[in-house]
Design an enzyme around this catalytic site. Structure first.
Site, short mmCIF file in Angstrom:
data_model
loop_
_atom_site.label_atom_id
_atom_site.label_comp_id
_atom_site.label_asym_id
_atom_site.label_seq_id
_atom_site.Cartn_x
_atom_site.Cartn_y
_atom_site.Cartn_z
N HIS A 190 0.84 -1.21 0.00
CA HIS A 190 0.00 0.00 0.00
C HIS A 190 0.87 1.26 0.00
O HIS A 190 0.79 2.10 0.90
CB HIS A 190 -0.92 -0.02 1.24
N ASP A 194 -3.35 6.93 -2.51
CA ASP A 194 -4.58 6.52 -3.19
C ASP A 194 -4.21 5.68 -4.41
O ASP A 194 -3.09 5.75 -4.91
CB ASP A 194 -5.39 7.76 -3.61
N GLY A 195 -5.18 4.90 -4.87
CA GLY A 195 -4.98 4.13 -6.08
C GLY A 195 -4.29 2.80 -5.88
O GLY A 195 -3.92 2.13 -6.85
N ASN A 196 -4.10 2.35 -4.64
CA ASN A 196 -3.35 1.13 -4.39
C ASN A 196 -4.05 -0.12 -4.92
O ASN A 196 -3.40 -1.00 -5.49
CB ASN A 196 -3.10 0.99 -2.88
N GLY A 197 -5.37 -0.21 -4.75
CA GLY A 197 -6.08 -1.37 -5.26
C GLY A 197 -6.05 -1.43 -6.77
O GLY A 197 -5.77 -2.48 -7.37
N ARG A 198 -6.33 -0.31 -7.41
CA ARG A 198 -6.32 -0.27 -8.87
C ARG A 198 -4.91 -0.53 -9.41
O ARG A 198 -4.74 -1.22 -10.42
CB ARG A 198 -6.83 1.09 -9.35
N SER A 200 -2.63 -2.38 -8.02
CA SER A 200 -2.30 -3.80 -7.83
C SER A 200 -2.96 -4.65 -8.89
O SER A 200 -2.36 -5.60 -9.41
CB SER A 200 -2.73 -4.24 -6.43
N ARG A 201 -4.19 -4.32 -9.23
CA ARG A 201 -4.88 -5.08 -10.28
C ARG A 201 -4.25 -4.80 -11.64
O ARG A 201 -4.14 -5.69 -12.49
CB ARG A 201 -6.37 -4.73 -10.26
N TYR A 235 -12.47 -9.22 -1.22
CA TYR A 235 -12.06 -8.59 0.04
C TYR A 235 -11.87 -9.62 1.14
O TYR A 235 -10.95 -9.51 1.97
CB TYR A 235 -13.09 -7.55 0.46
#
Length: 379
Positions: A190, A194-198, A200-201, A235
């Site tokens: 992380h 911001d934008g960590n999930g996007r 990672s994908r 999740y």
């Protein structure tokens, strides 16, 4: 120390073999040129963008996402969400180029650049720069902290370790497994505000693209992850495997299995869409010919079949027409009951008319349920 790549069980290897078979089948089908390829690719990329952004609460319809991808104003999506969509699309476009680049190495600069592309419009979130302090992930409903990122002092070292692993680590592991582990490690580090999930994908898609797993829009599982039921499972498994704090361990097989299942299910879906595309296009060609319309009108009808809404500008660009030609074609299609117009001037769009609605309803009842490969193995 990163989260470790797990050894696969026989059941996982069987699922992986089926995924590879489906990918090879997709590769052979894509080697042939079809009139519908461009529209299908655009649809798949739009659905991937939709899926990844909806996980973060940025919701937009596929039609509006396609408009944003084309540099047009969306009809329904807010300006703030449109910026999130445009940023993510820019990053995916760069990933497509990086996937084919002859000279490439992963480095922290590339990851920071992708993060800046995604959220650069939010300058207050210091895009493309490592977060300055602690970061917490909260449950959107309860506000409870469900994950705390590692201390900021160790983040640069963890990113360096991840980049080294991306270039040199576990190279004998299947690409789908390495991509899943890249996703897991980056999302748990992380590193940005911001934008960590996007990110990672997107990194998962890049790892697959670099390993020549077809093309990113066909290799991505983001559409599958964005569905409500899958989102909850996504999740849950991240929480189970990743824990509530940075705590690398070797028990990562549940995460890899979740990703393998997602690849399997999405591959089934894409293969079905490819098969249906040819059938639908042929049927529409017959209808257009019977109505005495220009063959190019099939492009507009196919878009109306796979989308909820069609805009004149998209049809005009797809068929390289003048504005007048495109407008006349769409008017003729509306007169014959294929399309139904709504709105005026720039806001004008078309939805399926009664004749198209009948064909869509017929196809809607044909599709068999997708097969869960692990449930079948367990049974």
């Amino acid at each position: 120390m990163l989260y470790g790549t797990p050894a696969l069980d026989p059941a996982d290897k069987a699922v992986l073999a089926e995924i590879e078979d489906m990918r090879q089948d997709l590769r052979f089908r894509l080697a042939e040129t079809h009139r519908w390829d461009g529209q299908l690719r655009r649809q798949l990329q739009a659905r991937a963008i939709q899926g990844s952004n909806s996980i973060e609460g940025y919701r937009a319809g596929v039609e509006d996402i396609q408009s944003i991808m084309a540099g047009e104003e969306p009809l329904e999506t807010s300006a703030s969400v449109a910026k999130e969509i445009a940023g993510y699309q820019q990053a995916l476009t760069y990933i497509t180029l990086l996937s084919c680049a002859p000279a490439f190495r992963y480095d922290v600069g590339v990851l920071n650049a992708l993060n800046f592309m995604m959220i650069g419009h939010n300058r207050h979130k210091t895009p493309g720069v490592i977060r300055p302090g602690s970061i917490f992930v909260r449950n959107g409903r309860s506000g409870e902290v469900v994950y705390e990122g590692p201390d900021v002092e160790v983040v640069p070292g963890l990113l360096d370790e991840l980049v080294t692993w991306l270039n040199e680590g576990d190279l004998e592991a299947p690409s789908y497994v390495r991509a899943a582990m890249a996703h897991l490690n980056l999302v748990n580090i992380h590193p940005w505000r911001d934008g960590n999930g996007r990110m990672s994908r997107a990194l998962q898609t890049l790892v697959l693209g670099r390993d020549r797993i077809t093309t990113p829009e066909f290799a991505s599982i983001e559409e599958w992850l964005g569905e409500q039921r899958t989102k909850v499972e996504y999740y849950d498994v991240l929480g189970t495997v990743g824990g509530r704090r940075w705590s690398p361990h070797g028990d990562t097989l549940p995460w890899v299995r979740f990703c393998l299942k997602a690849h399997h299910m999405q591959a089934q879906r894409v293969r079905r869409r490819l098969a249906e595309a040819g059938e639908i296009w042929t049927l529409l060609e017959e209808q257009v010919d019977a109505d005495g319309l220009n063959t190019r009108c099939v492009s507009a009808l196919y878009e109306a079949f796979v989308s909820r809404r069609l805009r004149r500008s998209r049809y005009q660009a797809d068929e390289d027409l003048s504005q007048g030609q495109a407008a006349r074609d769409l008017r003729d299609l509306a007169t014959k009951g294929w399309l139904r117009p709504y709105g005026e001037t720039k806001g004008r769009y078309y939805e399926a008319g009664p004749r198209m609605a009948e064909i869509k309803a017929d196809f809607a009842g044909r599709a068999a349920p997708l097969r869960d490969p692990y449930r079948e193995e367990a049974g």
